[in-house]
Scaffold this active site. Structure first.
Site, PDB file in Angstrom:
ATOM      1  N   CYS A   1       0.812  -1.226   0.000  1.00 26.13           N
ATOM      2  CA  CYS A   1       0.000   0.000   0.000  1.00 26.13           C
ATOM      3  C   CYS A   1       0.844   1.274   0.000  1.00 26.13           C
ATOM      4  O   CYS A   1       0.326   2.344  -0.295  1.00 26.13           O
ATOM      5  CB  CYS A   1      -0.953   0.005   1.183  1.00 26.13           C
ATOM      6  SG  CYS A   1      -2.037  -1.429   1.202  1.00 26.13           S
TER       7      CYS A   1
ATOM      8  N   HIS B   1      -3.427   7.292   2.892  1.00 21.80           N
ATOM      9  CA  HIS B   1      -3.805   5.973   2.382  1.00 21.80           C
ATOM     10  C   HIS B   1      -5.189   5.621   2.940  1.00 21.80           C
ATOM     11  O   HIS B   1      -5.470   5.843   4.124  1.00 21.80           O
ATOM     12  CB  HIS B   1      -2.761   4.949   2.823  1.00 21.80           C
ATOM     13  CG  HIS B   1      -3.152   3.544   2.516  1.00 21.80           C
ATOM     14  ND1 HIS B   1      -3.584   3.171   1.262  1.00 21.80           N
ATOM     15  CD2 HIS B   1      -3.207   2.433   3.302  1.00 21.80           C
ATOM     16  CE1 HIS B   1      -3.879   1.875   1.289  1.00 21.80           C
ATOM     17  NE2 HIS B   1      -3.666   1.414   2.501  1.00 21.80           N
TER      18      HIS B   1
ATOM     19  N   ASN C   1     -10.208  -0.315   0.387  1.00 16.20           N
ATOM     20  CA  ASN C   1      -8.758  -0.148   0.349  1.00 16.20           C
ATOM     21  C   ASN C   1      -8.236  -0.776  -0.949  1.00 16.20           C
ATOM     22  O   ASN C   1      -8.259  -2.001  -1.089  1.00 16.20           O
ATOM     23  CB  ASN C   1      -8.163  -0.842   1.588  1.00 16.20           C
ATOM     24  CG  ASN C   1      -6.648  -0.762   1.630  1.00 16.20           C
ATOM     25  OD1 ASN C   1      -6.000  -0.344   0.670  1.00 16.20           O
ATOM     26  ND2 ASN C   1      -6.076  -1.170   2.748  1.00 16.20           N
TER      27      ASN C   1
END
Ligand code: COA
Length: 332
Positions: free
Chosen positions: A112, A259, A289
């Site tokens: 990520c 994020h 996500n």
């Protein structure tokens, strides 16, 4: 001096929507639990389109919006932890499919945190003048990695891609990158070796700390609580470190793009950092996500709405498997 300017951004989300209600038809869960614990209502799943397809769609849009010809791109950097192929690199497929005929290409895998690490890398390539325009694409097809019998992890993730064409800017950029390998077992997905046919091969040795859970390690394994705790600390540390490096104050930043893992993680970090919430962009309710693609899809949405303006100072902050984290401050 390092500095980057976004010439154009783009994104791609697959059509199929997996809502919280859909999850409640396959798992013992419900919309109320998922939304209250994560802030997510729905995410997209790429039923049949590969990761490279999503990466190319987002890249084409970013190149179109940049106003330059694909032949003017000198480097394609792809961030992904869910490639379709071990090799070639995803960036090579994007390079060929999008007509970036003069570009070098390589991939970055820091899960990520991928877009942060790729943007930092791009800024260093732009420094010496050999590379003028760089396409960064972050693209993830996580559905094949997720265990859809695991209600803790599978509900969090979605598929998607985001891309940006960047060039050198004379306004400064600062970064802080970090890795804490001590926590590598908090979030991992092992390469599937169940179909090997070399008669000499035996089951391989896993690093201490990784567990082969009924040979399901080819699905994502996540210690949600450990990741949660790390994430809040990592975001706060990364933002404080990059602010310190830049000599700027929190109030000097026009826009924060974190994020998009979990609304509660973002809220805790924002509270800890005492950031004004109206400056923090969040889009995870409808995306989930999407790992490395989270930050560039935010950039693409904001750009499309005319909200990324020249002279704005933007802070990006991310974290992910590794465990890795990082933050960037740049002035557009
Ligand atoms: N639906 C309903 N119940 C669920 C559930 C779901 N989808 N997932 C877990 N539960 C249950 C658990 O089984 C547990 O039940 P129990 O108390 O009977 O044992 C209970 O809910 C609480 O579980 P817990 O793990 O304590 O929940 P949590 O508040 O920590 O939330 C996460 C779980 C995964 C949402 C949270 O830990 C998180 O977001 N972690 C970070 C993950 C992340 O961001 N990863 C990507 C990083 S890039």
């Amino acid at each position: 001096m390092r500095g980057i300017k976004i010439l154009g951004a783009g994104m791609y989300l697959p059509e199929t929507v997996a809502s919280n209600d859909w999850f409640s038809t396959i798992l013992d869960t419900n919309d109320e639990w998922i939304y209250s614990r994560t802030g997510i209502r729905e995410r997209r799943i790429s039923e049949s389109k590969p990761n490279w397809h999503m990466a190319c769609e987002a890249s084409r849009e970013a190149i179109k919006n940049s106003g330059i010809d694909p032949s003017e791109i000198d480097l394609v950097l792809a961030a992904t932890c869910s490639p379709d192929y071990f090799y070639p690199a995803l960036s090579c497929i994007v390079q060929q499919q999008t007509g970036c005929v003069n570009a070098a290409a390589f991939d970055i895998n820091s899960a990520c945190t991928g877009f942060i690490n790729a943007l930092d890398t791009a800024s260093r390539f732009l420094l010496d003048g050999d590379y003028r325009n760089i396409l960064i694409v972050a693209s993830e097809r996580l559905a094949p990695h997720c265990d859809y019998t695991d209600r803790t992890a599978s509900i969090l993730f979605g598929d998607g891609a985001g891309a940006a064409v960047v060039t050198k800017n004379d306004k400064p950029m600062y970064s802080y990158l970090s890795a804490k390998g001590d926590f590598f077992n908090a979030l991992y997905c092992k390469v599937d070796q169940s179909r090997l046919n070399c008669p000499l091969l035996k089951p391989d040795t896993m690093p201490e700390g990784l567990i082969d859970t009924e040979a399901k390690t080819h699905f994502m394994q996540m210690n949600g609580k450990a990741v949660y705790k790390f994430a809040v600390d990592a975001m706060e540390t990364a933002v404080n470190k990059v602010l310190e490096r830049s000599g700027l104050n929190k109030g000097d930043i026009d826009l924060y793009i974190p994020h998009q893992a979990n609304a509660r993680i973002i809220e805790s970090a924002v509270k800890g950092l005492e950031l004004p919430t109206e400056k923090v962009y969040v889009n995870l309710e409808n995306h989930g996500n999407t790992s490395s693609a989270c930050i560039p899809t935010c950039l693409a949405e904001l750009s499309a709405d005319g909200k990324i303006k020249d002279g704005m100072t933007i802070c990006l902050v991310g974290f992910g498997a590794g465990l890795t984290s990082g933050a960037i401050i740049f002035t557009q």
